[in-house]
Design a protein around this motif. Sequence first.
Motif, PDB file in Angstrom:
ATOM      1  N   ALA A 121      49.226  33.509  44.811  1.00 42.06           N
ATOM      2  CA  ALA A 121      49.166  34.536  45.847  1.00 42.06           C
ATOM      3  C   ALA A 121      47.713  34.920  46.098  1.00 42.06           C
ATOM      4  O   ALA A 121      46.960  35.173  45.156  1.00 42.06           O
ATOM      5  CB  ALA A 121      49.975  35.757  45.427  1.00 42.06           C
ATOM      6  N   ARG A 122      47.309  34.975  47.318  1.00 46.61           N
ATOM      7  CA  ARG A 122      45.912  35.259  47.631  1.00 46.61           C
ATOM      8  C   ARG A 122      45.498  36.660  47.209  1.00 46.61           C
ATOM      9  O   ARG A 122      44.324  36.929  46.978  1.00 46.61           O
ATOM     10  CB  ARG A 122      45.658  35.075  49.138  1.00 46.61           C
ATOM     11  CG  ARG A 122      45.662  33.629  49.589  1.00 46.61           C
ATOM     12  CD  ARG A 122      45.091  33.485  50.977  1.00 46.61           C
ATOM     13  NE  ARG A 122      43.697  33.925  51.022  1.00 46.61           N
ATOM     14  CZ  ARG A 122      42.996  34.056  52.161  1.00 46.61           C
ATOM     15  NH1 ARG A 122      43.570  33.792  53.310  1.00 46.61           N
ATOM     16  NH2 ARG A 122      41.740  34.449  52.124  1.00 46.61           N
ATOM     17  N   ILE A 123      46.481  37.547  47.081  1.00 48.30           N
ATOM     18  CA  ILE A 123      46.163  38.916  46.708  1.00 48.30           C
ATOM     19  C   ILE A 123      45.929  39.047  45.210  1.00 48.30           C
ATOM     20  O   ILE A 123      45.307  40.015  44.751  1.00 48.30           O
ATOM     21  CB  ILE A 123      47.315  39.859  47.149  1.00 48.30           C
ATOM     22  CG1 ILE A 123      46.920  41.328  46.973  1.00 48.30           C
ATOM     23  CG2 ILE A 123      48.570  39.555  46.344  1.00 48.30           C
ATOM     24  CD1 ILE A 123      45.714  41.729  47.763  1.00 48.30           C
ATOM     25  N   SER A 124      46.392  38.081  44.401  1.00 52.27           N
ATOM     26  CA  SER A 124      46.338  38.224  42.946  1.00 52.27           C
ATOM     27  C   SER A 124      44.925  38.340  42.380  1.00 52.27           C
ATOM     28  O   SER A 124      44.723  39.133  41.450  1.00 52.27           O
ATOM     29  CB  SER A 124      47.097  37.078  42.268  1.00 52.27           C
ATOM     30  OG  SER A 124      46.540  35.826  42.610  1.00 52.27           O
ATOM     31  N   PRO A 125      43.905  37.613  42.870  1.00 48.44           N
ATOM     32  CA  PRO A 125      42.554  37.827  42.325  1.00 48.44           C
ATOM     33  C   PRO A 125      42.033  39.240  42.551  1.00 48.44           C
ATOM     34  O   PRO A 125      41.382  39.822  41.675  1.00 48.44           O
ATOM     35  CB  PRO A 125      41.704  36.786  43.073  1.00 48.44           C
ATOM     36  CG  PRO A 125      42.665  35.720  43.463  1.00 48.44           C
ATOM     37  CD  PRO A 125      43.927  36.444  43.785  1.00 48.44           C
ATOM     38  N   LEU A 126      42.319  39.808  43.723  1.00 46.77           N
ATOM     39  CA  LEU A 126      41.889  41.174  44.013  1.00 46.77           C
ATOM     40  C   LEU A 126      42.632  42.166  43.133  1.00 46.77           C
ATOM     41  O   LEU A 126      42.027  43.049  42.513  1.00 46.77           O
ATOM     42  CB  LEU A 126      42.116  41.491  45.490  1.00 46.77           C
ATOM     43  CG  LEU A 126      41.880  42.944  45.910  1.00 46.77           C
ATOM     44  CD1 LEU A 126      40.436  43.347  45.664  1.00 46.77           C
ATOM     45  CD2 LEU A 126      42.240  43.132  47.385  1.00 46.77           C
ATOM     46  N   ALA A 127      43.958  42.021  43.070  1.00 47.31           N
ATOM     47  CA  ALA A 127      44.751  42.934  42.242  1.00 47.31           C
ATOM     48  C   ALA A 127      44.376  42.805  40.771  1.00 47.31           C
ATOM     49  O   ALA A 127      44.313  43.801  40.045  1.00 47.31           O
ATOM     50  CB  ALA A 127      46.244  42.650  42.439  1.00 47.31           C
ATOM     51  N   GLY A 128      44.096  41.582  40.322  1.00 52.05           N
ATOM     52  CA  GLY A 128      43.708  41.374  38.936  1.00 52.05           C
ATOM     53  C   GLY A 128      42.404  42.066  38.589  1.00 52.05           C
ATOM     54  O   GLY A 128      42.259  42.637  37.496  1.00 52.05           O
ATOM     55  N   ALA A 129      41.445  42.018  39.511  1.00 49.50           N
ATOM     56  CA  ALA A 129      40.166  42.689  39.277  1.00 49.50           C
ATOM     57  C   ALA A 129      40.355  44.194  39.138  1.00 49.50           C
ATOM     58  O   ALA A 129      39.734  44.842  38.279  1.00 49.50           O
ATOM     59  CB  ALA A 129      39.200  42.380  40.419  1.00 49.50           C
ATOM     60  N   LEU A 130      41.222  44.767  39.960  1.00 53.47           N
ATOM     61  CA  LEU A 130      41.488  46.203  39.886  1.00 53.47           C
ATOM     62  C   LEU A 130      42.195  46.571  38.584  1.00 53.47           C
ATOM     63  O   LEU A 130      41.906  47.601  37.973  1.00 53.47           O
ATOM     64  CB  LEU A 130      42.330  46.631  41.091  1.00 53.47           C
ATOM     65  CG  LEU A 130      41.637  46.535  42.457  1.00 53.47           C
ATOM     66  CD1 LEU A 130      42.648  46.713  43.580  1.00 53.47           C
ATOM     67  CD2 LEU A 130      40.543  47.568  42.585  1.00 53.47           C
ATOM     68  N   LEU A 131      43.130  45.727  38.155  1.00 51.45           N
ATOM     69  CA  LEU A 131      43.857  46.006  36.916  1.00 51.45           C
ATOM     70  C   LEU A 131      42.946  45.897  35.696  1.00 51.45           C
ATOM     71  O   LEU A 131      43.056  46.695  34.753  1.00 51.45           O
ATOM     72  CB  LEU A 131      45.032  45.027  36.781  1.00 51.45           C
ATOM     73  CG  LEU A 131      46.194  45.219  37.763  1.00 51.45           C
ATOM     74  CD1 LEU A 131      47.185  44.068  37.639  1.00 51.45           C
ATOM     75  CD2 LEU A 131      46.896  46.547  37.518  1.00 51.45           C
ATOM     76  N   ALA A 132      42.052  44.923  35.688  1.00 52.15           N
ATOM     77  CA  ALA A 132      41.151  44.751  34.545  1.00 52.15           C
ATOM     78  C   ALA A 132      40.251  45.960  34.364  1.00 52.15           C
ATOM     79  O   ALA A 132      39.929  46.344  33.226  1.00 52.15           O
ATOM     80  CB  ALA A 132      40.312  43.486  34.728  1.00 52.15           C
ATOM     81  N   ASP A 133      39.856  46.581  35.460  1.00 52.99           N
ATOM     82  CA  ASP A 133      38.958  47.732  35.352  1.00 52.99           C
ATOM     83  C   ASP A 133      39.649  48.956  34.770  1.00 52.99           C
ATOM     84  O   ASP A 133      38.979  49.907  34.351  1.00 52.99           O
ATOM     85  CB  ASP A 133      38.361  48.061  36.722  1.00 52.99           C
ATOM     86  CG  ASP A 133      37.243  47.109  37.093  1.00 52.99           C
ATOM     87  OD1 ASP A 133      36.628  46.534  36.182  1.00 52.99           O
ATOM     88  OD2 ASP A 133      36.987  46.932  38.303  1.00 52.99           O
ATOM     89  N   VAL A 134      40.979  48.953  34.754  1.00 50.42           N
ATOM     90  CA  VAL A 134      41.692  50.067  34.116  1.00 50.42           C
ATOM     91  C   VAL A 134      41.314  50.158  32.636  1.00 50.42           C
ATOM     92  O   VAL A 134      41.230  51.261  32.066  1.00 50.42           O
ATOM     93  CB  VAL A 134      43.214  49.888  34.290  1.00 50.42           C
ATOM     94  CG1 VAL A 134      43.979  50.917  33.444  1.00 50.42           C
ATOM     95  CG2 VAL A 134      43.599  50.046  35.760  1.00 50.42           C
ATOM     96  N   ILE A 135      41.064  49.031  32.004  1.00 44.19           N
ATOM     97  CA  ILE A 135      40.642  49.030  30.600  1.00 44.19           C
ATOM     98  C   ILE A 135      39.294  49.723  30.458  1.00 44.19           C
ATOM     99  O   ILE A 135      39.048  50.458  29.487  1.00 44.19           O
ATOM    100  CB  ILE A 135      40.571  47.595  30.062  1.00 44.19           C
ATOM    101  CG1 ILE A 135      41.924  46.905  30.198  1.00 44.19           C
ATOM    102  CG2 ILE A 135      40.107  47.591  28.615  1.00 44.19           C
ATOM    103  CD1 ILE A 135      43.042  47.594  29.454  1.00 44.19           C
ATOM    104  N   ARG A 136      38.405  49.512  31.414  1.00 37.17           N
ATOM    105  CA  ARG A 136      37.107  50.186  31.388  1.00 37.17           C
ATOM    106  C   ARG A 136      37.293  51.699  31.478  1.00 37.17           C
ATOM    107  O   ARG A 136      36.619  52.463  30.784  1.00 37.17           O
ATOM    108  CB  ARG A 136      36.232  49.679  32.524  1.00 37.17           C
ATOM    109  CG  ARG A 136      35.865  48.212  32.431  1.00 37.17           C
ATOM    110  CD  ARG A 136      35.193  47.721  33.711  1.00 37.17           C
ATOM    111  NE  ARG A 136      34.027  48.506  34.043  1.00 37.17           N
ATOM    112  CZ  ARG A 136      32.812  48.292  33.548  1.00 37.17           C
ATOM    113  NH1 ARG A 136      32.606  47.305  32.705  1.00 37.17           N
ATOM    114  NH2 ARG A 136      31.799  49.050  33.902  1.00 37.17           N
TER     115      ARG A 136
END
Length: 274
Positions: A121-136
């Motif tokens: 899904a083309r949206i998955s790289p964008l959504a993944g970047a947002l989710l990873a920053d939740v850890i930060r």
Amino acid sequence: MTTVIDKPITTAPISTMHPATSVSVTTAIKQSFTMGYRGLLKIRHNPEQLFDVVLQPIIFTLMFTYIFGGALAGSVQDYLPIIIPGILVQTVIVTSIVTGTQLREDMDKGVFDRFRSLPIARISPLAGALLADVIRYLIATTITFVVGIAMGWRPDALGVIGATLLVIVCSFAVSWIFAFMGTVMKKASAVQGVSMLILFPLTFMSNAFVEPATMPGWMQTFVKFNPISHLVTAVRELTNNGHVGIHVLWSLVGAAIIIAIMAPITVKSYMRNA
């Protein structure tokens, strides 16, 4: 005498498969979490990316508390219930800028061009970047609370959990704004510079560090309607006495409005530019 029979020349079949252009919602969610895990791997291989979320809350908490505590609240101990929630909100909200800058860097390096050739899904790289920053956000929140407690602050235990969730949700919402900036601006440095110009007035012209009553009248009006002020007040009420007040509701409503407006705009811009 033998007769040579010419055989037709054959070639290996050429694959006509193309990357999937659409996937199910469930698959897109799974792929987004996979991309989020990729973001965590980037942090593991480049731990210096965590310097801001580790050092900033420590330095800011110590500096603001010991410099302004006696002057503004009479003592450091009396200032801690005021400053820790303010430092927490400022640190985590500022951390959300990284979403836009790293997104722009990945786009400049052609990372998303490679993702576009994959059957995801083309949206998955964008959504993944947002989710990873939740850890930060979680790391910055934890360190801020630990430093405050080590200095003598005694927050409400359940309130700390509620404040953590509230700040992470609001920071996730704000990160959509910076993600949009990352898709439209040409340089990561431009994303960071413009983002800081937006956030610094919002965080410092709020009730995060001082009482608004000491400010000029026009600034008090700005502070009153500043969404950062509502979030800081909500965190103070949660952590200091476990109270869930109207400011928690306003903060959640504000986060929902930001996501409702910025998420579709950001996704559209990302699809067009990535």
